[in-house]
Scaffold this active site. Structure first.
Site, PDB file in Angstrom:
ATOM      1  N   HIS A 189     -11.471  -6.838 -21.389  1.00 61.75           N
ATOM      2  CA  HIS A 189     -11.071  -6.131 -22.607  1.00 61.75           C
ATOM      3  C   HIS A 189     -11.108  -7.026 -23.837  1.00 61.75           C
ATOM      4  O   HIS A 189     -11.271  -6.543 -24.950  1.00 61.75           O
ATOM      5  CB  HIS A 189      -9.737  -5.407 -22.408  1.00 61.75           C
ATOM      6  CG  HIS A 189      -9.936  -4.158 -21.595  1.00 61.75           C
ATOM      7  ND1 HIS A 189      -9.700  -4.117 -20.245  1.00 61.75           N
ATOM      8  CD2 HIS A 189     -10.442  -2.954 -21.935  1.00 61.75           C
ATOM      9  CE1 HIS A 189     -10.031  -2.927 -19.788  1.00 61.75           C
ATOM     10  NE2 HIS A 189     -10.476  -2.191 -20.787  1.00 61.75           N
ATOM     11  N   GLU A 431     -16.021   6.218 -12.661  1.00 63.38           N
ATOM     12  CA  GLU A 431     -16.030   4.750 -12.658  1.00 63.38           C
ATOM     13  C   GLU A 431     -15.666   4.167 -11.309  1.00 63.38           C
ATOM     14  O   GLU A 431     -15.521   2.962 -11.159  1.00 63.38           O
ATOM     15  CB  GLU A 431     -15.097   4.216 -13.755  1.00 63.38           C
ATOM     16  CG  GLU A 431     -13.699   4.788 -13.743  1.00 63.38           C
ATOM     17  CD  GLU A 431     -12.857   4.358 -14.960  1.00 63.38           C
ATOM     18  OE1 GLU A 431     -13.221   3.409 -15.651  1.00 63.38           O
ATOM     19  OE2 GLU A 431     -11.821   5.007 -15.196  1.00 63.38           O
ATOM     20  N   ASP A 455     -16.047  -0.519 -15.085  1.00 64.77           N
ATOM     21  CA  ASP A 455     -15.391  -0.491 -13.780  1.00 64.77           C
ATOM     22  C   ASP A 455     -16.365  -0.119 -12.666  1.00 64.77           C
ATOM     23  O   ASP A 455     -16.302  -0.683 -11.587  1.00 64.77           O
ATOM     24  CB  ASP A 455     -14.220   0.500 -13.801  1.00 64.77           C
ATOM     25  CG  ASP A 455     -13.007  -0.104 -14.491  1.00 64.77           C
ATOM     26  OD1 ASP A 455     -12.699  -1.271 -14.188  1.00 64.77           O
ATOM     27  OD2 ASP A 455     -12.404   0.555 -15.347  1.00 64.77           O
ATOM     28  N   CYS A 502     -19.510   5.850 -21.331  1.00 60.04           N
ATOM     29  CA  CYS A 502     -18.728   5.130 -22.333  1.00 60.04           C
ATOM     30  C   CYS A 502     -18.482   3.685 -21.936  1.00 60.04           C
ATOM     31  O   CYS A 502     -17.780   2.954 -22.602  1.00 60.04           O
ATOM     32  CB  CYS A 502     -17.409   5.837 -22.613  1.00 60.04           C
ATOM     33  SG  CYS A 502     -16.400   6.023 -21.131  1.00 60.04           S
TER      34      CYS A 502
HETATM   35  C1  PEP Z   1     -15.211   1.589 -18.156  1.00 59.78           C
HETATM   36  O1  PEP Z   1     -14.603   1.252 -17.137  1.00 59.78           O
HETATM   37  O2  PEP Z   1     -16.454   1.529 -18.256  1.00 59.78           O
HETATM   38  C2  PEP Z   1     -14.478   2.059 -19.343  1.00 59.78           C
HETATM   39  C3  PEP Z   1     -15.118   2.552 -20.380  1.00 59.78           C
HETATM   40  O3  PEP Z   1     -13.131   1.931 -19.356  1.00 59.78           O
HETATM   41  P1  PEP Z   1     -12.318   0.574 -19.584  1.00 59.78           P
HETATM   42  O4  PEP Z   1     -13.290  -0.478 -20.040  1.00 59.78           O
HETATM   43  O5  PEP Z   1     -11.268   0.855 -20.599  1.00 59.78           O
HETATM   44  O6  PEP Z   1     -11.780   0.290 -18.220  1.00 59.78           O
HETATM   45 MG    MG Z   2     -12.554   1.779 -16.880  1.00 60.36          MG
END
Ligand code: PEP
Ligand code: MG
Length: 570
Positions: A189, A431, A455, A502
């Protein structure tokens, strides 16, 4: 003399500024018996006055830089520091023969527990103040240095072990020009936040905290992952040039801002933005986002001292939906856990937090909190084009349960006379590999999928997205990953549903042609990646790439697939 580090470049661009080390000090307290309480009380009083001096200086600086509003928090900290009850509780324990650190920790625990149990939200928030002040005082008593990122008032590059989402929330974006961390990969993140903030970032250097001293000049090249420490003036000159070139290239892309995203053979796909709050919308607009493909609502829950109320959330969702107007806006329900924590809610220590009680799993364990969010979303639904999305769904039962809870809240709200849109959609993040394999079954029940490759890749490859040692396994072009993605998109289309993405792969130039060929309907990414993706898609023929897909899906390695993409892209 210049030295160099290499990590993973996760947010493009060049930054040159002084290093600011974000230390995570060891504030472990041990209980000791003391012989001379008067000396120990004097030690405590001296720590208090040093902390007070420091707080007053920070308060003045904050008032000067950001106004009295932002400075008020430090005034509140001063009040806590000088609270007679807190002081007498500490000195009372010292007089019983324990050391100041232990006495302070005990008093602070009692006070925070008391505040946290109060009904009044304002009083509950005071618990966070007590915790902050205790940290500052303990650092003084233990003689360790604590960084104070909120006091930064000059241009810096943050050097940290990891930049957690909650630490990032405290940073002043005006002064933070880039960051370098020891741990992390492309989809940790910290990396995602770097791209959101449009600041150059290099993660996973392993040794930045051991080799970069406070205040030394640093160059960060977030494009290739290079970090230069104490560079010579000639090197600074070279990088100033690269920085300018980067800016110029970025400006050239501006001609795509108000265009729809269309392939060379006229097929339209939607390119949306991933956002963490309404504050990201100006950047999304500046980059011509056609929608919001992911609103990560967990950031609403961070930087707070308690769960946000239904009304507070309603305001936040309503503001985003209103600003987006009729453009599609996918709001994801709370995805806390993994590397995202809340300071007012502690989950048990887990061996593998990314495989633990995270996202929807945690929401089921905290149903009242989850229902509050669902109610706020439903009430906001009349203000725009809302699509509600559940994260980390692995089983059909989980999706059904989440949807059932949503429908129950809708019933209740309607009975209470609230207006709810009858066109909002309900979908899920795709995911978890188990869900990707049975996407055909999910497709009958959802309105849409959004593929979360951050993920999906970590779970498919069994490679922790935070662990730089296994970051070579983050392979978006791995045949297994591509076959899963293909399975999901085809399953959605068979049921007449749409499929978006996403995860960070949606903006990856080495995968975009394949996704276009597979028929992905929506690509959502950090706002700073949108124009590059749009320009790339404009040069690709969808029909041509559709034709390549069967061949690509038979290839055995990422390398082979990447080579194919490079050779067939213009
Ligand atoms: C993902 O896992 O690709 C996602 C968009 O969610 P996050 O990165 O917040 O886990
Ligand atoms: Mg995710």
């Amino acid at each position: 003399m210049t030295s160099q580090l290499t990590g993973i470049g996760v947010s493009d661009g060049i930054a040159i500024a002084k290093a600011y080390r974000l230390e995570a000090p060891d504030l472990t307290v041990e209980k000791r018996s003391i012989d001379n309480p008067a000396d120990e009380i004097a030690r405590f009083e001296s720590a208090k006055s040093k902390a007070a001096e420091e707080l007053e200086a920070i308060r003045l600086k904050a008032a000067e830089n950001f106004g009295e509003d932002k400075a008020a928090i430090f005034a509140a900290h001063l009040l806590v520091l000088n609270d007679p009850e807190l002081t007498s509780s500490v000195t009372g324990s010292i007089e019983q023969g324990v050391n100041a650190e232990f006495a302070l920790q005990q008093a602070a625990d009692t006070f925070t527990a008391m505040f946290e149990s109060m009904d009044n939200e304002y009083m509950r928030e005071r618990a966070a103040d007590v915790r902050d002040v205790t940290k500052r005082l303990l650092a003084k008593l233990l003689g360790v240095h604590v960084s104070d990122p909120s006091a930064i008032d000059e241009e810096v590059i943050i050097i940290a072990d990891d930049l957690t989402p909650s630490a990032t929330a405290q940073l002043n974006k005006e002064f933070v020009k880039g960051f370098v961390t020891n741990i992390g990969g492309r989809t940790s993140h910290s990396a995602i936040l770097g791209r959101m903030l449009e600041i150059p970032a290099v993660v996973g250097t392993k040794t930045a905290m051991d080799t970069i001293e406070q205040g030394v000049r640093v160059i960060v090249d977030g494009t290739d992952g290079t970090v230069l420490i104490d560079p010579a003036d000639t090197e600074v000159g070279t990088y100033e040039g690269k920085k300018e070139k980067f800016q110029q290239d970025k400006e050239l892309l501006n001609r795509y801002v108000s265009e729809a995203t269309t392939s060379s053979d006229g097929q339209h796909v939607e390119v949306g933005a991933n956002i963490a709050s309404i504050d990201d919308l100006p950047l999304a607009d500046k980059n011509g986002a056609e929608g919001v493909g992911l609103f990560r609502t967990e950031f609403l829950y961070m930087g707070q001292s308690d769960w946000p109320s239904e009304e507070e959330q309603l305001e936040a969702y309503k503001a985003v939906l209103t600003a987006m107007d009729d453009r599609p806006t996918v709001v994801r329900t709370l995805d806390i856990g993994g590397d995202k924590e809340l300071n007012y809610f502690s989950t048990p220590e887990e061996m593998n937090p990314f495989l633990g009680e995270r996202a929807i799993r945690l929401c089921f364990a905290q149903p009242d909190m989850f229902r509050t969010q669902l109610r706020a979303l439903l009430r906001a639904s009349v203000h725009g084009n809302l699509k509600i999305m559940f994260p980390m769904i692995a089983t059909l039962e989980e999706f059904r349960q989440a949807k059932q809870m949503l429908l129950e809240e809708e019933e209740k709200l309607k009975a209470d006379g609230f207006a709810i849109s009858d066109t909002y959609e309900v979908g899920m993040m795709l995911e978890i590999p188990a869900a990707a394999v049975i996407a055909d079954l999910f497709a009958k029940e959802v309105d849409f999928f959004s593929i979360g490759t951050n993920d999906l890749i970590q779970y498919t490859m069994a490679a922790d997205r935070m662990n730089e040692s296994v970051s070579y396994l983050y392979q978006p072009n791995h045949p297994a990953v591509l076959r899963l993605i293909h399975n999901v998109i085809s399953a959605a289309h068979k049921e007449g549903k749409w499929a978006g993405m996403c995860g960070e792969v949606a903006g990856d130039p080495l995968v975009i042609p394949i996704l276009l060929g597979m028929g992905l309907d929506e690509f959502s990414m950090s706002p700073s990646s949108i124009l590059k993706a749009r320009a790339q898609i404009a040069g690709l023929s969808k029909a041509e790439w559709e034709g390549y897909i069967p061949e690509i899906l038979q290839m055995g390695t990422s390398e082979e697939i990447i080579k194919f993409v490079q050779e067939h892209s213009k």
